[in-house]
Design a protein around this motif. Structure first.
Motif, PDB file in Angstrom:
ATOM      1  N   VAL A   1      -2.906   6.339 -10.853  1.00  0.00           N
ATOM      2  CA  VAL A   1      -3.346   4.906 -10.270  1.00  0.00           C
ATOM      3  C   VAL A   1      -3.211   4.982  -8.701  1.00  0.00           C
ATOM      4  CG1 VAL A   1      -2.601   2.698 -10.288  1.00  0.00           C
ATOM      5  CG2 VAL A   1      -2.968   3.803 -12.351  1.00  0.00           C
TER       6      VAL A   1
ATOM      7  N   VAL B   1      -5.684   6.807  -6.934  1.00  0.00           N
ATOM      8  CA  VAL B   1      -6.938   5.908  -6.646  1.00  0.00           C
ATOM      9  C   VAL B   1      -6.696   4.990  -5.534  1.00  0.00           C
ATOM     10  CG1 VAL B   1      -8.523   4.273  -7.600  1.00  0.00           C
ATOM     11  CG2 VAL B   1      -7.784   6.178  -9.044  1.00  0.00           C
ATOM     12  N   ILE B   2      -5.529   4.193  -5.471  1.00  0.00           N
ATOM     13  CA  ILE B   2      -5.176   3.310  -4.642  1.00  0.00           C
ATOM     14  C   ILE B   2      -4.970   4.107  -3.018  1.00  0.00           C
ATOM     15  CG2 ILE B   2      -3.457   1.637  -3.980  1.00  0.00           C
ATOM     16  CD1 ILE B   2      -3.130   0.845  -6.720  1.00  0.00           C
TER      17      ILE B   2
ATOM     18  N   ILE C   1       0.839  -1.039  -0.036  1.00  0.00           N
ATOM     19  CA  ILE C   1      -0.106  -0.075  -0.100  1.00  0.00           C
ATOM     20  C   ILE C   1       0.866   1.247   0.014  1.00  0.00           C
ATOM     21  CG2 ILE C   1      -0.396   0.639   2.397  1.00  0.00           C
ATOM     22  CD1 ILE C   1      -3.355   0.510   1.674  1.00  0.00           C
TER      23      ILE C   1
ATOM     24  N   MET D   1     -18.062   0.603   1.594  1.00  0.00           N
ATOM     25  CA  MET D   1     -16.736   0.787   1.186  1.00  0.00           C
ATOM     26  C   MET D   1     -15.744  -0.655   1.053  1.00  0.00           C
ATOM     27  SD  MET D   1     -14.799   3.632   0.606  1.00  0.00           S
ATOM     28  CE  MET D   1     -13.145   4.325   0.371  1.00  0.00           C
TER      29      MET D   1
ATOM     30  N   ASP E   1     -10.357   5.456   7.555  1.00  0.00           N
ATOM     31  CA  ASP E   1     -10.059   6.857   8.100  1.00  0.00           C
ATOM     32  C   ASP E   1     -10.655   7.089   9.654  1.00  0.00           C
ATOM     33  OD1 ASP E   1      -8.798   7.369   6.091  1.00  0.00           O
ATOM     34  OD2 ASP E   1     -10.209   8.903   5.270  1.00  0.00           O
TER      35      ASP E   1
ATOM     36  N   LYS F   1      -2.746  11.451   4.470  1.00  0.00           N
ATOM     37  CA  LYS F   1      -3.159  10.872   3.437  1.00  0.00           C
ATOM     38  C   LYS F   1      -3.905  12.056   2.778  1.00  0.00           C
ATOM     39  CE  LYS F   1      -7.179   8.542   1.933  1.00  0.00           C
ATOM     40  NZ  LYS F   1      -8.307   7.476   2.439  1.00  0.00           N
ATOM     41  N   TYR F   2      -4.592  12.881   3.256  1.00  0.00           N
ATOM     42  CA  TYR F   2      -5.455  14.185   2.522  1.00  0.00           C
ATOM     43  C   TYR F   2      -4.381  15.087   1.722  1.00  0.00           C
ATOM     44  CZ  TYR F   2      -9.602  12.560   5.142  1.00  0.00           C
ATOM     45  OH  TYR F   2     -10.278  11.776   5.756  1.00  0.00           O
TER      46      TYR F   2
ATOM     47  N   SER G   1      -6.243   6.778  -2.051  1.00  0.00           N
ATOM     48  CA  SER G   1      -7.503   7.411  -1.667  1.00  0.00           C
ATOM     49  C   SER G   1      -8.473   6.335  -1.072  1.00  0.00           C
ATOM     50  CB  SER G   1      -8.326   8.146  -2.858  1.00  0.00           C
ATOM     51  OG  SER G   1      -7.522   9.035  -3.388  1.00  0.00           O
ATOM     52  N   LEU G   2      -8.300   5.047  -1.708  1.00  0.00           N
ATOM     53  CA  LEU G   2      -9.278   4.029  -1.464  1.00  0.00           C
ATOM     54  C   LEU G   2      -8.786   3.236  -0.049  1.00  0.00           C
ATOM     55  CD1 LEU G   2     -10.502   1.926  -4.484  1.00  0.00           C
ATOM     56  CD2 LEU G   2     -11.811   2.794  -2.632  1.00  0.00           C
ATOM     57  N   TYR G   3      -7.399   2.957   0.029  1.00  0.00           N
ATOM     58  CA  TYR G   3      -7.104   2.146   0.771  1.00  0.00           C
ATOM     59  C   TYR G   3      -6.299   2.453   2.027  1.00  0.00           C
ATOM     60  CZ  TYR G   3      -8.462  -1.353  -2.860  1.00  0.00           C
ATOM     61  OH  TYR G   3      -9.247  -1.950  -4.060  1.00  0.00           O
ATOM     62  N   ILE G   4      -5.544   3.780   1.735  1.00  0.00           N
ATOM     63  CA  ILE G   4      -4.832   4.441   2.906  1.00  0.00           C
ATOM     64  C   ILE G   4      -5.793   4.979   3.978  1.00  0.00           C
ATOM     65  CG2 ILE G   4      -3.082   6.209   3.346  1.00  0.00           C
ATOM     66  CD1 ILE G   4      -1.620   5.638   0.908  1.00  0.00           C
ATOM     67  N   SER G   5      -5.151   4.768   5.412  1.00  0.00           N
ATOM     68  CA  SER G   5      -6.059   5.396   6.391  1.00  0.00           C
ATOM     69  C   SER G   5      -5.446   6.785   6.613  1.00  0.00           C
ATOM     70  CB  SER G   5      -5.817   4.281   7.545  1.00  0.00           C
ATOM     71  OG  SER G   5      -5.875   5.174   8.877  1.00  0.00           O
ATOM     72  N   ASN G   6      -6.280   7.568   7.150  1.00  0.00           N
ATOM     73  CA  ASN G   6      -5.698   9.063   7.265  1.00  0.00           C
ATOM     74  C   ASN G   6      -5.355   9.295   8.874  1.00  0.00           C
ATOM     75  OD1 ASN G   6      -5.146  11.611   6.378  1.00  0.00           O
ATOM     76  ND2 ASN G   6      -6.812  12.258   7.539  1.00  0.00           N
TER      77      ASN G   6
ATOM     78  N   PHE H   1      -1.225  -7.173  -4.501  1.00  0.00           N
ATOM     79  CA  PHE H   1      -2.090  -6.030  -3.815  1.00  0.00           C
ATOM     80  C   PHE H   1      -3.285  -6.277  -4.076  1.00  0.00           C
ATOM     81  CE2 PHE H   1      -4.371  -1.918  -3.885  1.00  0.00           C
ATOM     82  CZ  PHE H   1      -4.123  -1.495  -2.501  1.00  0.00           C
TER      83      PHE H   1
END
Lengths: 524, 76
Positions: free
Chosen positions: A505, A508-509, A250, B1, B75, A313-314, A511-516, B61
């Motif tokens: 890419v 997208v990855i 990730i 989600m 989040d 993340k943001y 934004s979807l999968y990383i925690s903030n 992945f």
């Protein structure tokens, strides 16, 4: 009284953290300096060590440039990352500094191809690989070391100083080279003066080693070692255990790959585009980039600090998204502003000078054409055509050797010059958004026992491989749109598709999968 | 989600698989058309360095995402 004690203690902590940051940053900056002087002096190094008439040596030159730049760096990350998790951060990034400084110093001493033949490129190639290995181990160590000293809630701010070193290292390299060249003169510099920036590295590294030797080991590592919790096999734990491997993936796909291409596009591709696609004159184009970088550098710290408040993340994702959307419009403006087809020529100001330099019976005819345009732009075209007197030689020479060399130089007027600085600065801001918080992001997603190993690999694959390939792949994409040899490319902006695709890419990855989550660093 | 994460997991895995024949086919086509040293070096770098990294990381992945390994990363 209690308040006073707390104040003294807080002051000491701040001083200590500042020392940690300074010691780590100076060393990392010197490593980037060492790495960049090779790249900046690539032309001279190629002439000294990699003669074009020897195909093996020429191939080694290509390998040296590429291999050390991206293939070797991840290996350095694995090797030194493992070492850093086993024996400690401090000693490991001391070793990387010694290797980097030693190999840089040695490059400055290697006799040229004319003196020792094939050994010269072979030795330089090995030394360049050592540089790449050392760089692969340095960054992760410095970022981990600073992060593990930083107070919670300020990790983004403190580690962002490490993030400025790559840009500042480039400045230092350019500055030293320019000063030495200016002092010795171009001829002496090309002859032997180029060795001085390499040799100078020994002094810089010695200072940095002295500073680093006085620093203590990371407190988290010391605590972990005391408790006997260090990893026995950091490589296996990092990449064989699913829980950690998924975080490595990730980090690579959702962050460092996109960050790498945005970093290279905003700094190196922008310079290459100004010089090769827009034909902006050498000194002016370098100034455009340098000024934009200088103004933009503090933003690494701004965004690093902001990430402590709103999350890593943001900011990183916003940087990638804006870059993806804005690259084509920005480069369209850059190209259009420098494009002579969009300008009106002041015909009466056109000057053509022809010089014929005769060497023996051969002649070299140089035609210089200068043009002025109503907006203040000037254009200089230098065409050099060789005419060997010996017909047998003329017939024997390949056609491309006899083809006239053309050099085009566009000098922009003041307003467009500032506009270009602004356009590059916008790209540097994207760089600072994605790069400023990334050290804190990386150290926080991996546990202390395998942090050095786990964070170094995705960083160096993202930067070294995905980012390092921007010049190669982008050039190739532009060439593919060229309708024929000698004709201009149909789409000079085609090179942007590579960074746009990778950053897209990654966005997208990420934004979807990383925690903030922020400040979720494992300190156990 | 979580459902979106899993669906996209399939996309990443398929992309990783699809990229291998695509790149090799393109390399063979371009080298056959112009077997220059420059072409060989470029495609060697892409095939030996870039492609395996992209393919391996996307497939692994994607499979992880498809299995729901990333469902819990939210989040706060």
């Amino acid at each position: 009284m209690a308040q006073n004690v707390r104040d003294v203690s807080t002051n000491e902590e701040v001083t200590s953290t500042r020392r940690v940051i300074a010691a780590s940053s100076v060393g990392t900056l010197i490593e980037w300096y060492d790495f960049y002087i090779f790249g900046t002096l690539a032309k001279i190094i190629s002439e000294q060590f990699f003669p074009k008439d020897n195909p093996t040596a020429a191939l080694l030159a290509t390998l040296a440039t590429f291999a050390a730049g991206f293939v070797i760096r991840p290996f350095g990350a694995l090797f030194f990352g493992r070492l850093g998790d086993l024996i400690g951060r401090k000693y490991t990034f001391l070793v990387t500094l010694v290797i980097m400084g030693g190999s840089t110093f040695a490059i400055g001493l290697v006799p040229g191809y004319k003196t020792i033949g094939f050994f010269a490129p072979a030795i330089v190639f090995i030394l360049r690989l050592l540089q790449g290995l050392a760089l692969g181990g340095e960054y992760g160590g410095a970022a981990t070391y600073v992060a593990e000293h930083s107070p919670a809630g300020k990790r983004g701010f403190w580690t962002s100083f490490i993030q400025t070193t790559a840009t500042l290292g480039l400045f230092l390299a350019l500055g030293v080279i320019l000063i030495v060249r200016q002092t010795l003169g171009v001829e002496t510099f090309s002859d032997w003066g180029w060795r001085i920036p390499f040799i100078l590295s020994a002094f810089l590294v010695a200072v940095s080693i002295f500073i680093r030797m006085r620093m203590s080991e990371s407190p988290l590592f010391v605590k972990m070692k005391k408790e006997g919790k260090t990893s026995a096999n950091p490589l296996a734990e990092s990449f064989k255990e699913k829980g950690n491997l998924k975080m490595v993936l990730i980090a690579l796909l959702g962050a460092t790959a996109g960050q790498g291409v945005v970093w290279y596009t905003g700094q190196f591709y922008a310079l290459s585009f100004l010089q090769n696609a827009c034909n902006v004159e050498f000194v002016q184009s370098n100034f455009i980039i340098s000024i934009a970088l200088l103004i933009g550098t503090p933003f690494f710290i701004v965004f690093g600090s902001l990430s402590d408040k709103i999350g890593r993340k943001y900011i990183m994702m916003a940087g990638m998204l804006i870059a993806v959307v804005a690259y084509r419009p920005i480069y369209t403006i850059m190209y259009s502003d420098a494009n002579l087809k969009n300008k009106v020529e002041v015909v009466e100001k056109k000057v053509v000078t022809v010089k014929n330099a005769v060497k023996g019976a051969d002649s070299l005819i140089t035609t210089i054409t200068t043009k002025a345009f109503t907006d203040g732009t000037t254009y200089k075209e230098t065409v050099k055509a060789k005419f060997p007197a010996d017909p047998a030689l003329k017939a024997a020479l390949p056609k491309d050797k006899l083809k006239p060399e053309t050099k085009k130089e566009v000098t922009l007027p003041q307003d467009l010059y500032y506009k270009m600085i602004g356009l590059v600065l916008i790209q540097v801001i994207f760089v600072t958004m994605v790069y400023g918080p990334i050290a804190a992001f990386l150290v926080e997603i991996f546990p202390t026992r395998i942090r050095y190993t786990s964070m170094s690999l995705p960083y160096h694959i993202g930067n070294g491989v995905f980012g390092g390939l921007v010049p190669l792949i982008s050039t190739r994409l532009v060439e593919a749109t060229r309708p024929g040899p000698g004709l201009p490319p149909a789409d000079p902006l085609a090179g942007l598709w590579y960074p746009i695709l990778i950053a897209g890419v990654s966005f997208v990855i990420g934004s979807l999968y990383i925690s903030n989550k922020t400040n979720n660093m494992d300190v156990d | 989600m979580s459902a979106i994460k899993r669906i996209f997991g399939l996309v990443w895995a398929l992309l990783g698989v699809g990229i291998v024949p695509l790149v090799i086919k393109q390399a063979m086509k371009e080298i056959a058309a112009k077997p220059s040293e420059e072409n060989w070096i470029f495609w060697s770098i892409v095939i030996v360095v870039l492609m395996p990294i992209i393919a391996f990381s996307l497939i692994t992945f994607g499979v992880f995402a498809l299995k729901g390994e990333y469902d819990t990363l939210e989040d706060v």
